[in-house]
Design a protein around this motif. Structure first.
Motif, mmCIF file in Angstrom:
data_model
loop_
_atom_site.group_PDB
_atom_site.id
_atom_site.type_symbol
_atom_site.label_atom_id
_atom_site.label_comp_id
_atom_site.label_asym_id
_atom_site.label_seq_id
_atom_site.Cartn_x
_atom_site.Cartn_y
_atom_site.Cartn_z
ATOM 1 N N GLY A 14 -39.465 24.196 55.219
ATOM 2 C CA GLY A 14 -40.073 23.151 56.054
ATOM 3 C C GLY A 14 -39.296 22.842 57.312
ATOM 4 O O GLY A 14 -38.862 23.734 58.035
ATOM 5 N N GLY A 16 -36.276 21.649 57.970
ATOM 6 C CA GLY A 16 -34.941 22.244 58.119
ATOM 7 C C GLY A 16 -33.893 21.307 58.690
ATOM 8 O O GLY A 16 -32.928 21.760 59.305
ATOM 9 N N ASN A 18 -31.750 19.668 56.973
ATOM 10 C CA ASN A 18 -30.507 19.983 56.251
ATOM 11 C C ASN A 18 -29.914 21.314 56.732
ATOM 12 O O ASN A 18 -28.693 21.456 56.808
ATOM 13 C CB ASN A 18 -30.743 20.018 54.741
ATOM 14 N N LEU A 19 -30.779 22.260 57.038
ATOM 15 C CA LEU A 19 -30.291 23.499 57.664
ATOM 16 C C LEU A 19 -29.544 23.140 58.944
ATOM 17 O O LEU A 19 -28.453 23.676 59.207
ATOM 18 C CB LEU A 19 -31.471 24.425 57.988
ATOM 19 N N ALA A 91 -32.351 24.529 51.024
ATOM 20 C CA ALA A 91 -32.448 23.358 51.898
ATOM 21 C C ALA A 91 -33.928 23.071 52.140
ATOM 22 O O ALA A 91 -34.516 23.544 53.104
ATOM 23 C CB ALA A 91 -31.712 23.613 53.208
ATOM 24 N N GLY A 92 -34.517 22.353 51.187
ATOM 25 C CA GLY A 92 -35.949 22.093 51.279
ATOM 26 C C GLY A 92 -36.760 23.338 50.969
ATOM 27 O O GLY A 92 -37.852 23.519 51.499
ATOM 28 N N ILE A 112 -29.859 20.789 47.497
ATOM 29 C CA ILE A 112 -29.771 19.341 47.754
ATOM 30 C C ILE A 112 -31.090 18.699 47.372
ATOM 31 O O ILE A 112 -32.168 19.236 47.657
ATOM 32 C CB ILE A 112 -29.387 19.030 49.208
ATOM 33 N N PRO A 114 -33.223 14.806 46.993
ATOM 34 C CA PRO A 114 -33.168 13.434 47.478
ATOM 35 C C PRO A 114 -33.287 12.362 46.395
ATOM 36 O O PRO A 114 -34.120 11.451 46.486
ATOM 37 C CB PRO A 114 -34.350 13.369 48.452
ATOM 38 N N LEU A 175 -31.951 10.783 53.958
ATOM 39 C CA LEU A 175 -31.683 12.003 54.754
ATOM 40 C C LEU A 175 -30.380 11.916 55.538
ATOM 41 O O LEU A 175 -29.657 12.900 55.666
ATOM 42 C CB LEU A 175 -32.835 12.267 55.726
ATOM 43 N N GLU A 178 -27.898 12.916 53.200
ATOM 44 C CA GLU A 178 -28.014 14.346 52.879
ATOM 45 C C GLU A 178 -27.266 15.185 53.909
ATOM 46 O O GLU A 178 -26.549 16.121 53.576
ATOM 47 C CB GLU A 178 -29.491 14.764 52.849
HETATM 48 C C1 GRF Z 1 -34.804 17.095 51.705
HETATM 49 O O1 GRF Z 1 -35.073 15.761 51.364
HETATM 50 C C2 GRF Z 1 -34.125 17.795 50.557
HETATM 51 O O2 GRF Z 1 -33.305 16.972 49.807
HETATM 52 C C3 GRF Z 1 -35.309 18.255 49.738
HETATM 53 O O3 GRF Z 1 -36.285 18.618 50.670
HETATM 54 C C4 GRF Z 1 -36.070 17.920 51.876
HETATM 55 C C5 GRF Z 1 -35.940 18.949 52.944
HETATM 56 O O4 GRF Z 1 -35.843 18.400 54.228
HETATM 57 N N1 GRF Z 1 -34.913 19.300 48.819
HETATM 58 P P1 GRF Z 1 -35.387 19.309 55.435
HETATM 59 O O5 GRF Z 1 -36.348 20.503 55.493
HETATM 60 O O6 GRF Z 1 -33.981 19.738 55.219
HETATM 61 O O7 GRF Z 1 -35.552 18.428 56.653
#
Ligand code: GRF
Length: 224
Positions: A14, A16, A18-19, A91-92, A112, A114, A175, A178
């Motif tokens: 999605g 990203g 966290n990426l 990561a998502g 990870i 949430p 987030l 995170e």
């Molecule tokens: C985050 O909340 C993560 O913890 C979960 O999916 C979401 C991904 O968000 N596993 P992003 O794509 O990193 O913005």
């Protein structure tokens, strides 16, 4: 920091964000890892843009283009191996990985989530937390096993649930944590400061554990 940096493969589906936190951490001098490739099972994932912008290989391995889960995971594995990936960070990433796949990266796959696991595994963790009426929520980085968000916990961070919170507001507050927590946990893992001990982990360096367990907005990736 001396020696080679650990090569991460980041799996996404999605946005990203966290990426992005991992890319930003890896761009800091002395961070013990680099993102070797980003793999998305969703061709339109914005995370792919983030990877390209950072000059990192962005590869699509679309589960829908494969006849079976085994075929999909084979393609995933080939992509990671071609990039000499040593550690896999989810990561998502919205697909469950089989025990067979995980066996190829035993003890080297992180995720990870949430929520403060073991509470609220699976989808819509923030909604689950609000529906249950908890007063403290948060996020967890854990080693991945074949279950859904069940693997040994590496690090957690907590945030308050405030009156009037909806999923979006709570999700945004989580987030922020995170993005702080994932790079710290990756640092611990790739430097051997967190190791698996059955269903739990052992984390070296009490100072770092303190950083990871408590909400400490001042903490940065660069601190040791
Ligand atoms: C985050 O909340 C993560 O913890 C979960 O999916 C979401 C991904 O968000 N596993 P992003 O794509 O990193 O913005």
């Amino acid at each position: 920091m001396s020696g080679a940096r650990a090569r991460l493969g980041v799996l996404v589906s999605g946005s990203g964000s966290n990426l992005q936190a991992l890319l930003d951490a890896c761009a800091q001098e002395g961070f013990p890892a680099e993102v070797a490739c980003v793999v998305s099972n969703v061709p339109t994932a914005f995370a792919l843009e983030r990877a390209r912008k950072a000059g990192v290989a962005a590869v699509v391995v679309d589960h829908k283009a494969h006849a079976s889960k085994a075929d999909f995971e084979k393609a995933l594995l080939e992509t990671l191996r071609a990039a000499n990936v040593e550690w896999v960070c989810l990561a998502g990433f919205m697909r469950l990985l089989s025990a067979d796949f995980l066996g190829h990266y035993a003890g080297r796959v992180l995720n990870i989530h949430p929520s403060l696991l073991p509470a609220f595994p699976g989808l819509h963790a923030q909604r689950q937390a609000l529906e249950r009426g908890v007063k403290v929520a948060g996020c967890t980085v854990h080693f991945v096993d074949a279950g859904t968000d069940t693997g040994p916990i590496i690090a957690q961070a907590a945030v308050p649930v405030l009156p009037g919170d909806d999923e979006k507001a709570l999700g945004a507050r989580i987030l922020v944590e995170e993005h702080r927590l994932y790079p710290l946990a990756v640092r611990l893992a790739v430097t051997g400061k967190v190791t698996l001990e059955g269903a739990r982990t052992r984390v070296e360096a009490q100072a770092t554990v303190g950083e990871l367990a408590l909400r400490s907005p001042g903490a940065t990736v660069g601190q040791q």
